[in-house]
Design an enzyme around this catalytic site. Structure first.
Site, PDB file in Angstrom:
ATOM      1  CD1 TRP B 115      -2.267  -2.194   1.601  1.00  0.00           C
ATOM      2  CD2 TRP B 115      -3.083  -0.984  -0.100  1.00  0.00           C
ATOM      3  NE1 TRP B 115      -3.342  -2.881   1.066  1.00  0.00           N
ATOM      4  CE2 TRP B 115      -3.866  -2.167   0.020  1.00  0.00           C
ATOM      5  CE3 TRP B 115      -3.410  -0.076  -1.111  1.00  0.00           C
ATOM      6  CZ2 TRP B 115      -4.940  -2.454  -0.823  1.00  0.00           C
ATOM      7  CZ3 TRP B 115      -4.483  -0.361  -1.946  1.00  0.00           C
ATOM      8  CH2 TRP B 115      -5.231  -1.531  -1.797  1.00  0.00           C
ATOM      9  CG  ASP B 207      -2.870   4.158   4.503  1.00  0.00           C
ATOM     10  OD1 ASP B 207      -3.885   4.008   5.218  1.00  0.00           O
ATOM     11  OD2 ASP B 207      -2.677   3.508   3.457  1.00  0.00           O
ATOM     12  CE  LYS B 232      -9.009  -2.413   5.016  1.00  0.00           C
ATOM     13  NZ  LYS B 232      -9.088  -3.458   3.992  1.00  0.00           N
TER      14      LYS B 232
END
Lengths: 408, 408
Positions: B115, B207, B232
């Site tokens: 990511w 992030d 999440k």
């Protein structure tokens, strides 16, 4: 619980069918017998893939979308699309005409209300040297010179010769102005006058946010891009639906190498299409409820059914306004032939009349009738989930309001 | 219905608490006794305004967000933020140093997994003359030279002098690598080494998508931007939460006049903050469910409770992997000290072992254990809604799998 529900005439997020909401409530706990709720399901599961593909097919069949056009799902609402159409279609124009000087790249905007004006302002923010041309400003033809209250006749449009895009907003949610679906009407969109590209294509962009799936889209196959948020006729906020002609799925990175503005990943049409709308996690829950609504639409008879229903609903409310106008109680805000089927706007005349109207409506179980804060007045939004019976409730209340004003 | 539910170890969209889903199912039909479902409610209603403000406060209190930072809600997921941080922080840098040549504007990226690498690639796409510096590439310190399997020691980072931003990804969902929460650990994030601006501030971007609200965020107040998707630990996909230091809410149009890339409306932090996250219609349903989850978190004891719970869950699964490693049945994929609490990744060794593991787990009511398609293997995601009992079910299955492999 449903006995305490009220009729929601709000402009969006708007009413959804009760049956769909009950089914969605079950899907939250267990989606299609997977044992996992829809909000917890992987977007890459085969179960969700099959559902998404069915949603696409329900739109394609009912709207008659040709195979030249991709149907895509994304987030960010109309606001994100104001930017996306500019960046993608300027990139396309750059690839078509790489040697053109920037000042010769023009974007044509048709202004018929607050939302097309906002889209125009965003084009100016992102233009970087390209020009933004106002192909029409409906305020010049308004009754007071400043309001958006009409769709002008075809002779008033002035399009550029080879624009990167031609932009219009099909239904202006705030101002209650909509193009006529009748091609022969004076207030239809002037498709025949648009400047075609050498290959015959049109770089035509339509914001259909608040009328999408309420009736067929005229000349759908001639559009480069049609976009719509789901939160009016289809589902909950958080889902944007795109119909993009495949020649507009351009390589934005190649265009950037030729000098175009780089396009953020989340706004690239090509990336979205290549990933089948699953480049990153979509809003599964919004897609789910939208799918249930589309399925119900199909069962009820599709767009033909809703076109007839929505025409009837709008005619009833406009008739009630006209009846009130004769008694000096109401005043329609939009010129004849330009009135929206989806958002009907009017004023209640006299001191305190508007507050009295809204208060009485709320007591009678009707919410969301206050006009947009920028223009005031009364607005009745008649999206697909508003039934004819709901409309009759409103019309009867309007009639009662007029007769009571008469006797006051 | 809940008896047929399975345990969802998927990496996201992920499991949500059953009680919350039941409450949300009711809210779909009637939100807080308004008579209107949450998906149909106006985002400008006072009822939704009060709810949103409570969601903000639940985050601020539990994460201890100082008044220097705004909490914002938007759409588009992490992918949209990959672009937004670049555009907003390059605009900020332009306003701070208007006369600097573009090649002296640098963005520092710390690469510890798939990511952060994607975010880095997006920075390169949008840089337009600015430079992207890899401040760390963890692959150079991996066991095989190509995998992301570790957080390297502090001495390996090479930051620029006055970068426009410093970027890291707190938890790498695909690779199972996470920074240690213990500041003295060799694998913590090197906050003390970061290059400060003349005023003492850091242009630090984190992030936190897949670890947000699973434990406290170290040095939260020193961040310029923290972003996280809700799907999440918190809620359904379709909601992105931002924590932005107020000096980063910059006038992107003023920066564009000085030569910075214009920022699409939907990505401007300042516009989002000025409109209190209501510039356009937000994803009300995702915000609603997220709010219910945050309320339940608070009732259970907040982040301290979840930190302890998540540590315990992860330790149990890592212990089961180590036990399997001793028998040659499992192999952990991440170096010691770098393992994620949220996404635990390992291999099942031997021909067909992985398929046998996944199939057996599914029969035992556990789904979502397949590793990301780009790296393969097995991945157990242990987000907040996974209980200790769920974890024990997985661990017992792992132990059984090891003992059966032994006797085979």
């Amino acid at each position: 619980m449903s006995t305490s529900r009220v009729i929601n005439f709000g402009a969006g997020p708007s009413a959804l069918p009760q049956g769909v909401l009950k089914k969605a409530a079950q899907g939250l706990l267990n989606f299609n017998d997977t044992g996992i709720g829809i909000a917890e399901l992987s977007h890459r599961s085969k179960e969700f893939g099959a559902f998404l593909s069915n949603v696409e097919s329900l739109i394609r069949t009912q709207l008659d979308v040709p195979p030249t056009h991709s149907i895509l799902f994304t987030q960010g609402g109309g606001t994100a699309q104001f930017s996306a159409v500019v960046l993608n279609l300027l990139a396309r124009h750059r690839l078509l005409y790489p040697d053109l000087a920037d000042e010769h790249r023009v974007m044509d905007y048709v202004l018929t209300g607050s939302w097309s004006r906002k889209a125009h302002d965003e084009a100016r923010r992102l233009a970087r040297g390209a020009r933004v041309n106002v192909a029409l400003d409906a305020r010049r033809h308004s009754s007071d010179g400043v309001s958006f209250d009409n769709v002008p006749p075809h002779g008033e449009y002035a399009f550029s010769r080879a624009p990167a895009l031609i932009y219009y907003c099909e239904n202006e949610t705030i101002d209650g102005v909509q193009f006529s679906p009748d091609p022969d009407a004076r207030t239809s969109f002037p498709f025949a006058l648009l400047p075609r590209e050498p290959g015959g294509l049109l770089p035509l962009v339509g914001d259909h946010s608040s009328s999408f799936m309420s009736r067929p889209i005229p000349h759908l196959s001639e559009h480069a891009v049609i976009f719509a948020g789901a939160q009016k006729n289809l589902g909950p906020a958080g889902l944007t639906i795109l119909i993009v002609r495949q020649d507009c799925l351009v390589d934005v990175d190649a265009a950037a190498r030729l000098g175009a503005t780089p396009v953020p990943l989340c706004l690239s049409y090509r990336l979205l299409a290549q990933s089948k709308s699953l480049y990153n996690t979509p809003s599964l829950l919004s897609i789910y409820i939208t799918g249930l609504v589309l399925e119900q639409m199909r069962e009820l008879g599709g767009l033909a059914y809703f076109e007839a229903l929505n025409r009837t609903k709008a005619e009833k409310v406009y008739a009630a306004i006209r009846a009130g106008e004769k008694r000096g109680v109401f005043q329609g805000k939009v010129q004849a032939g330009s009135g929206s089927w989806m958002n009907v706007v009017f004023n209640a005349l006299g001191d305190g009349a508007e507050a009295r109207f809204l208060e009485g409506a709320e007591k009678a179980g009707m919410k969301g009738l206050k006009g947009h804060r920028s223009v005031g007045g009364i607005r009745a939004s008649l999206y697909n989930a508003i039934t004819e019976a709901d409309t009759d409730t409103l019309v009867q209340f309007m009639e009662k309001f007029v007769s009571e004003a008469d006797s006051a």
